[in-house]
Scaffold this motif. Structure first.
Motif, short mmCIF file in Angstrom:
data_model
loop_
_atom_site.label_atom_id
_atom_site.label_comp_id
_atom_site.label_asym_id
_atom_site.label_seq_id
_atom_site.Cartn_x
_atom_site.Cartn_y
_atom_site.Cartn_z
N THR A 167 0.81 -1.22 0.00
CA THR A 167 0.00 0.00 0.00
C THR A 167 0.84 1.26 0.00
N ALA A 168 2.15 1.12 0.23
CA ALA A 168 3.03 2.29 0.23
C ALA A 168 3.47 2.70 -1.18
N LEU A 169 3.22 1.82 -2.15
CA LEU A 169 3.63 2.15 -3.52
C LEU A 169 2.69 3.18 -4.13
N PRO A 170 3.20 4.03 -5.02
CA PRO A 170 2.34 5.01 -5.69
C PRO A 170 1.55 4.35 -6.81
N GLY A 171 0.60 5.08 -7.36
CA GLY A 171 -0.13 4.60 -8.52
C GLY A 171 -1.41 3.87 -8.16
N PRO A 172 -2.13 3.38 -9.19
CA PRO A 172 -3.40 2.67 -8.97
C PRO A 172 -3.17 1.37 -8.22
N GLU A 173 -4.23 0.87 -7.58
CA GLU A 173 -4.11 -0.28 -6.70
C GLU A 173 -3.58 -1.52 -7.41
N HIS A 174 -4.04 -1.76 -8.66
CA HIS A 174 -3.61 -2.98 -9.34
C HIS A 174 -2.12 -2.95 -9.69
N ARG A 175 -1.49 -1.77 -9.62
CA ARG A 175 -0.06 -1.67 -9.85
C ARG A 175 0.74 -1.83 -8.56
N ARG A 176 0.06 -2.08 -7.46
CA ARG A 176 0.74 -2.29 -6.18
C ARG A 176 0.83 -3.77 -5.81
N ILE A 177 0.44 -4.66 -6.73
CA ILE A 177 0.50 -6.10 -6.46
C ILE A 177 1.96 -6.56 -6.49
N VAL A 178 2.40 -7.19 -5.40
CA VAL A 178 3.79 -7.65 -5.31
C VAL A 178 3.90 -9.15 -5.12
N GLY A 179 2.78 -9.83 -4.94
CA GLY A 179 2.79 -11.27 -4.78
C GLY A 179 1.41 -11.85 -5.02
N THR A 180 1.36 -13.12 -5.38
CA THR A 180 0.07 -13.75 -5.66
C THR A 180 0.13 -15.25 -5.47
#
Length: 291
Positions: free
Chosen positions: A91-104
């Motif tokens: 959540t600390a990354l900038p930009g839209p939410e779908h660009r903050r995905i770091v794992g799945t």
């Protein structure tokens, strides 16, 4: 590259509401620091997760691309439409939410697999025979585990497992299964680790499961007295070590996946076999996010 919304049909889009199959796809299932975990809530988030998978499996680890993969820059197959997709966001990354995905993580429940003709792992392991021996238990297949390099830490793994714990409790899952991989297509390169798994971690009795005959490769490449447990465990991928800590057992035989350039082993983890320390930890964390 196509616009993201054009990658799914109107029918697919209609399937994704605020609630999907009874679990709130917008709800936070776990949180550690700036990392949060929840289920994908719409096709655009699934497509973003597929892009993260592509970056790891294809760009980083050298999986074999076909034309569709090369054009879309996504790792996708027919199972994505029937799976739930667990996502970790920074959540600390900038930009839209779908660009903050770091794992799945991709989650396939037994009822969905049955309706779609089987589990993903059926091509490599005799999973259906295992399921048939346990008609009273609900199976969950975990797959496509993927974390961006900068986030490969204990914290990310723990927040993923917070989400998985919430999920298995919501759906009363009895057994977790799925493939886990060593990098490369030569089992001999992982002889000590594979031999340790074969000699000390094999699923037996009612939990025995074997690689399909035409793809079976022996794992006991070294005799027991030639294996150093410390060296073998150190040589294992973090995901496999994590499963073992939770109480998982390993199937008989490994499978070479030439498309993903991996040597796959099969994980069998009955929920009843989960280590008590982990149950207590994840249960206490889940209470923070209980609906």
């Amino acid at each position: 590259m196509p616009e993201r919304d054009s990658l799914t049909s109107a029918t697919d889009t209609a399937l994704f509401g605020r609630r999907f199959d009874g679990i709130d796809t917008g709800a936070t299932l776990g949180r550690i620091g700036s990392l949060e975990v929840r289920l994908a809530r719409d096709p655009s988030e699934i497509a973003a997760a597929q892009e993260v998978r592509y970056r790891v499996f294809y760009d980083e680890l050298g999986a074999r691309r076909d034309v569709a993969h090369a054009l879309d820059q996504r790792d996708a197959d027919r199972f994505d439409a029937i799976c739930d997709h667990l996502l970790v966001f920074d959540t600390a990354l900038p930009g839209p939410e779908h660009r903050r995905i770091v794992g799945t993580y991709r989650l396939l429940r037994q009822e969905k697999a049955t309706a779609a003709g089987g589990f993903y792992s059926n091509d490599e392991f005799e999973l259906e025979k295992l399921v048939a021996r346990h008609p009273g238990l609900n199976f969950l297949e975990l797959g496509r585990s993927c974390v961006l390099p900068a986030y490969r830490s204990k914290r990310t793994i723990e927040v993923l497992w917070q989400g998985i714990w919430a999920y298995i409790n919501h759906y009363t899952i009895g057994v977790m299964t799925g493939c886990a991989s060593f990098h490369g297509t030569s089992p001999a390169d992982h002889a000590e680790a594979l031999s340790y798994l074969a000699h000390h971690c094999r699923a037996e009795g009612a939990w025995h499961v074997r690689a399909v005959a035409e793809r079976y490769h022996a794992m006991d490449l070294l005799p027991p007295d030639a294996v150093s447990p410390r060296a073998a465990i150190a040589a294992m991928p973090p995901l496999i070590k994590g499963y073992l800590r939770l109480g998982a057992k390993i199937g008989d035989g490994c499978v070479i996946d030439h498309d993903f350039c991996t040597t796959d082993v099969f994980i069998v983890l009955p929920v009843s076999a989960l280590s008590t320390r982990y149950i207590n930890y994840y249960a206490s964390e889940a209470e923070r996010f209980a609906a």
